[in-house]
Design a protein around this motif. Structure first.
Motif, PDB file in Angstrom:
ATOM      1  N   ILE A 323       8.391  26.968 -54.684  1.00 54.01           N
ATOM      2  CA  ILE A 323       7.738  25.655 -54.655  1.00 54.01           C
ATOM      3  C   ILE A 323       6.215  25.792 -54.620  1.00 54.01           C
ATOM      4  O   ILE A 323       5.509  25.078 -55.359  1.00 54.01           O
ATOM      5  N   ALA A 326       5.066  26.711 -58.103  1.00 50.24           N
ATOM      6  CA  ALA A 326       5.289  25.599 -59.025  1.00 50.24           C
ATOM      7  C   ALA A 326       4.217  24.534 -58.856  1.00 50.24           C
ATOM      8  O   ALA A 326       3.728  23.962 -59.843  1.00 50.24           O
ATOM      9  N   CYS A 330       1.597  23.562 -61.759  1.00 45.48           N
ATOM     10  CA  CYS A 330       1.542  22.192 -62.270  1.00 45.48           C
ATOM     11  C   CYS A 330       0.124  21.639 -62.189  1.00 45.48           C
ATOM     12  O   CYS A 330      -0.392  21.075 -63.164  1.00 45.48           O
ATOM     13  N   TRP A 353       8.152  17.192 -65.459  1.00 44.09           N
ATOM     14  CA  TRP A 353       8.766  18.148 -64.533  1.00 44.09           C
ATOM     15  C   TRP A 353       8.074  18.147 -63.179  1.00 44.09           C
ATOM     16  O   TRP A 353       8.721  18.346 -62.135  1.00 44.09           O
ATOM     17  N   TRP A 356       9.425  15.005 -61.541  1.00 43.36           N
ATOM     18  CA  TRP A 356      10.807  15.315 -61.129  1.00 43.36           C
ATOM     19  C   TRP A 356      10.794  16.041 -59.785  1.00 43.36           C
ATOM     20  O   TRP A 356      11.498  15.665 -58.839  1.00 43.36           O
ATOM     21  N   THR A 357       9.973  17.108 -59.699  1.00 37.79           N
ATOM     22  CA  THR A 357       9.943  17.934 -58.489  1.00 37.79           C
ATOM     23  C   THR A 357       9.386  17.156 -57.302  1.00 37.79           C
ATOM     24  O   THR A 357       9.938  17.214 -56.189  1.00 37.79           O
ATOM     25  N   HIS A 360      11.918  14.365 -56.020  1.00 41.31           N
ATOM     26  CA  HIS A 360      13.043  14.944 -55.291  1.00 41.31           C
ATOM     27  C   HIS A 360      12.580  15.522 -53.954  1.00 41.31           C
ATOM     28  O   HIS A 360      13.257  15.379 -52.928  1.00 41.31           O
ATOM     29  N   TYR A 361      11.436  16.188 -53.977  1.00 38.86           N
ATOM     30  CA  TYR A 361      10.934  16.781 -52.735  1.00 38.86           C
ATOM     31  C   TYR A 361      10.718  15.705 -51.673  1.00 38.86           C
ATOM     32  O   TYR A 361      11.193  15.837 -50.529  1.00 38.86           O
ATOM     33  N   THR A 376      19.442  19.846 -52.378  1.00 33.25           N
ATOM     34  CA  THR A 376      18.174  20.339 -52.914  1.00 33.25           C
ATOM     35  C   THR A 376      18.327  21.106 -54.210  1.00 33.25           C
ATOM     36  O   THR A 376      17.321  21.452 -54.844  1.00 33.25           O
ATOM     37  N   LEU A 379      16.262  19.998 -57.173  1.00 27.58           N
ATOM     38  CA  LEU A 379      14.875  20.407 -57.381  1.00 27.58           C
ATOM     39  C   LEU A 379      14.750  21.560 -58.368  1.00 27.58           C
ATOM     40  O   LEU A 379      13.700  21.755 -58.977  1.00 27.58           O
ATOM     41  N   GLY A 382      13.188  21.373 -62.088  1.00 26.70           N
ATOM     42  CA  GLY A 382      11.761  21.101 -62.094  1.00 26.70           C
ATOM     43  C   GLY A 382      10.945  22.313 -61.686  1.00 26.70           C
ATOM     44  O   GLY A 382       9.930  22.649 -62.324  1.00 26.70           O
ATOM     45  N   ILE A 383      11.376  22.983 -60.616  1.00 29.72           N
ATOM     46  CA  ILE A 383      10.671  24.187 -60.171  1.00 29.72           C
ATOM     47  C   ILE A 383      10.697  25.245 -61.264  1.00 29.72           C
ATOM     48  O   ILE A 383       9.682  25.890 -61.552  1.00 29.72           O
TER      49      ILE A 383
END
Length: 733
Positions: A323, A326, A330, A353, A356-357, A360-361, A376, A379, A382-383
């Motif tokens: 994470i 990522a 990003c 993406w 998305w991450t 969800h996070y 989880t 996730l 996306g990650i």
């Protein structure tokens, strides 16, 4: 976190002009290693998802529903727990439909049930690889596929029959189609994306919509058509989303209440209440059978709600390894594309993406309701995409612009430090690994800095440094992932699937199978009573939340309900080829997450005296009903659903079933903590008192209860005893 094997552009990246778009090799000039690398990753994933699968416990709640769906098309459509269609599971049935069709074709068993789920998991890797390749190239796609395949919690849940595998497949497909629509401006891929998300809704309801705001927002911002056309297209996609998402709930509503099963998890027997309550806001705010609601935040499974939840002792080793990288990739990628045109496909992919991450996070971190670690897994795509795609952008910037020379090394260093922290949490588990990760990553970073401007043959040394960084970055997740099929971790199978060693505890077991308070090694139920013959009745958490939600049901054990017909394996690892029917010698069920098991003598007694009744028995909870269904192969009624709050069984309904001869045996008693028979609910108390007054108690000696089960029952407190009653039409006044 990317590969240097793709050709790299060398022009300098400046703040005054947009950088060149990432290189994409033409399809007919794909690197020779690209396809073999993808095939190798898919083979690796297939091994992780299927190795020793027959020895793994599955979720008995869903196993029973799949079995019922093979016995009744009505149960298949509604997602009923029992083939008599008294009560459904508390999810829409799309995942059960997929597994049920497979079992109807190939027979009922572990492999037959899990085959479509494993294929869907592999398809998800292919989808993410293809989507990343289209924007960032083959190297980035390979890294993304590898990261996704080795995500620990993804490996754990892809070996279980929970609906999350299908959910992630549908959402990833929806995201990939939306990006296609952004790139080519066509309506059809956007409609396809909406259909995928609608079907995701029919898999786990509102969880299927978590990434949807990012998907539609990116299309609205970055798609090629003009604004009016984009809005019209989104409106059309919205219609497709509604049709694909609500067809099942609408169909259920068109069936009269008397002709359909009670919708499990709802308060009024309707699918709409389930959507808005238990599977909707209840998951975020708590309550509606989800616990939480202020204080705990569903912390029994995943720790207390808060922004750092995904990095805690329970969830950290399951999902958080990459994470930080990522996030850095990003943010860096978006800065690099800052002055690009609105329709820039690279920025659109980063936004999708990344959104998305982030969505969800935040949802999983702040949810006050039930929050299982395996949620989880959503996730992971996306990650993976950000590590692959954003990572290749950081590598190119690292090579071409001195101002960016520190970003990639810093991201890799943070990744290594966090991996060391996670590995050191697992005291005594693979103690050699964290020093190896630290050393390999340090050497990789040094190699990157030394060979940053390499040309000619020295580019190979740069590529070797990048490869070493990738290996160091995925080594920790890979070790956690391999612990699941190898059995070297402490995951709990169907009860609450996790990967890796024990680093935290929670109700129903934290990662590594930490037992629930008051329940050893993965029971996670509190004060549940006992069925005659030894079956554990599911209890509840202190404070009113259910001790295990259906997502974390116990593992199936015991003989399969299909005799010798399949030649396969039961979803608890028991061979089905022996020809022994449940309830025969050595039958029964137990050894799973429920604790205890009904004796084969009791099952045989109930079948012998079923006297044409549609249901073998009525019990208070779905936990007990599921295992009885799996043991007997007969419909069993769960009177009050999972948490004891479903109003499925009323006194009038019970009298009707008894009067028609559709039900003869009812188990009452064993109160537990609220809900269920004897648990204090008005409806359940009324039913219990009527059964005790009008029914005939069956002595344990009549069905040959063993001395061991009798001793176990006598050791329980009087309030936790349960009694089997016989009811006949003449007992209804």
């Amino acid at each position: 976190m990317t590969s240097a094997t793709d050709p790299l552009p060398h022009p300098t990246v400046t703040a005054d002009a947009p950088p060149p778009a990432p290189h994409r090799a033409p399809p007919d000039r794909a690197p020779r290693w690209s396809l073999p690398a993808l095939i190798a990753i898919l083979i690796l994933a297939a091994v992780l998802y299927s190795w020793n699968l027959s020895g793994s416990g599955l979720n008995s709640f869903y196993s029973a529903a799949v079995l019922s769906g093979t016995q009744s098309w009505k149960a298949w459509f509604f997602g009923s727990l029992d083939a008599g269609n008294f009560l459904t599971v508390d999810k829409p049935p799309f995942a059960l439909m997929v597994m049920g069709l497979s079992c109807r074709v190939f027979g009922y068993g572990t492999w037959q049930m899990m085959l479509p789920m494993i294929l869907l998991a592999l398809a998800t890797i292919w989808i993410v690889h293809a989507s990343v390749k289209r924007v960032w190239g083959h190297g980035a796609a390979t890294v993304a596929a590898l990261v996704l395949a080795l995500t620990p919690i993804t490996v754990a849940i892809n070996r279980d029959n929970n609906p999350d595998t299908l959910l992630v497949f549908l959402m990833a497909g929806g995201a990939a189609l939306a990006l296609r629509a952004v790139h080519n401006g066509r309506l059809l891929p956007l409609v396809g994306s909406a259909v995928c998300f609608g079907l995701a809704f029919n898999t786990k309801m509102l969880q299927g919509y978590i990434a949807l705001p990012a998907v539609f927002a990116v299309y609205l911002y970055a798609a090629k058509p003009g604004l009016v056309k984009r809005l019209v297209n989104l409106l059309i996609a919205g219609v497709a989303l509604a049709v694909a998402g609500f067809w099942w709930a609408a169909a259920v509503s068109l069936v009269p209440a008397d002709d359909r099963p009670y919708i499990g998890g709802s308060t009024d027997g309707t699918a709409w209440d389930l959507i808005m309550g238990y599977n909707g806001l209840g998951r975020i705010l708590g309550g509606e059978g989800n616990g939480g609601g202020g204080g705990g935040g569903g912390g029994g499974f995943s720790g207390t709600a808060g922004i750092g939840r995904l990095f805690n002792d329970i969830l950290g080793g399951q999902i958080s390894w990459l994470i930080p990288f990522a996030a850095i990739a990003c943010a860096g990628g978006l800065l690099l594309r800052g002055r690009a045109p609105r329709t820039d496909p690279t920025r659109a992919a980063l936004l999708l993406w990344g959104g998305w991450t982030a969505l969800h996070y935040l949802t999983f971190a702040m949810a006050e309701g039930t929050m299982h670690p395996y949620y989880t897994t959503a996730l992971a795509p996306g990650i993976a995409a950000l590590c692959g795609g954003g990572g290749v952008m950081l590598l190119r910037a690292f090579r071409t612009d001195r101002r960016w020379a520190w970003v990639l090394p810093a991201g890799l260093a943070v990744t290594a430090v966090w991996a060391v922290v996670l590995l050191r949490r697992a005291s005594g588990w693979n103690t050699w690994l964290w020093p190896a990760v630290a050393v390999v990553m340090a050497l990789a970073i040094v190699g990157l800095l030394v060979f940053r401007s390499a040309t000619g043959l020295r580019v190979r040394l740069l590529a070797a440094s990048v490869t070493a960084a990738v290996v160091a970055g995925v080594a920790g997740p890979a070790a956690y992932a391999w612990s699941v099929p190898s059995g070297s971790g402490g995951g709990m199978g169907g009860t609450n699937p996790t990967a890796g060693p024990s680093t935290g505890t929670g109700f129903g077991g934290g990662p590594g199978g930490g037992g629930a308070p008051g329940g050893g090694g993965g029971r996670g139920d509190f004060g549940g009573g006992q069925l005659p013959g030894g079956t554990q009745q599911g209890g509840q958490m202190p404070g009113g939340g259910n001790g295990r939600t259906p997502d974390g049901a116990g593992e199936m054990g015991g003989a399969p309900p299909n005799g010798s017909g399949t030649g396969g394996t039961a979803p608890g690892g028991t061979a089905t080829g022996s020809g022994t029917r449940p309830g025969g010698a050595g039958g029964g069920f137990g050894g799973g997450g429920m604790g205890g098991g009904a004796s084969s003598e009791l099952i045989a007694y109930l079948k012998k005296h079923q006297d044409g009744a549609e249901w073998l028995l009525a019990v208070s909870s779905s936990q007990s009903a599921a295992q009885l269904i799996l043991s007997s192969g007969e419909p069993v009624i769960s009177m009050w659903g999972w948490s004891g709050s479903d109003n499925a069984m009323t006194l009038a309904r019970l009298k009707e079933l008894v009067k028609k001869g559709e039900l003869h045996y009812v188990q009452v008693g064993g109160g537990g903590m609220g809900g269920g028979p004897g648990g204090g609910g008005d409806v359940s108390t009324e039913v219990t008192e009527w059964v005790q007054k009008n029914g005939t108690a069956v002595k344990e000696s009549e069905y040959g209860a063993t001395a061991q089960s009798s001793s176990s029952s006598s050791s329980s407190s009087e309030s936790n005893q349960s009694t089997l009653y016989r009811l006949d039409p003449s007992d209804v006044g």
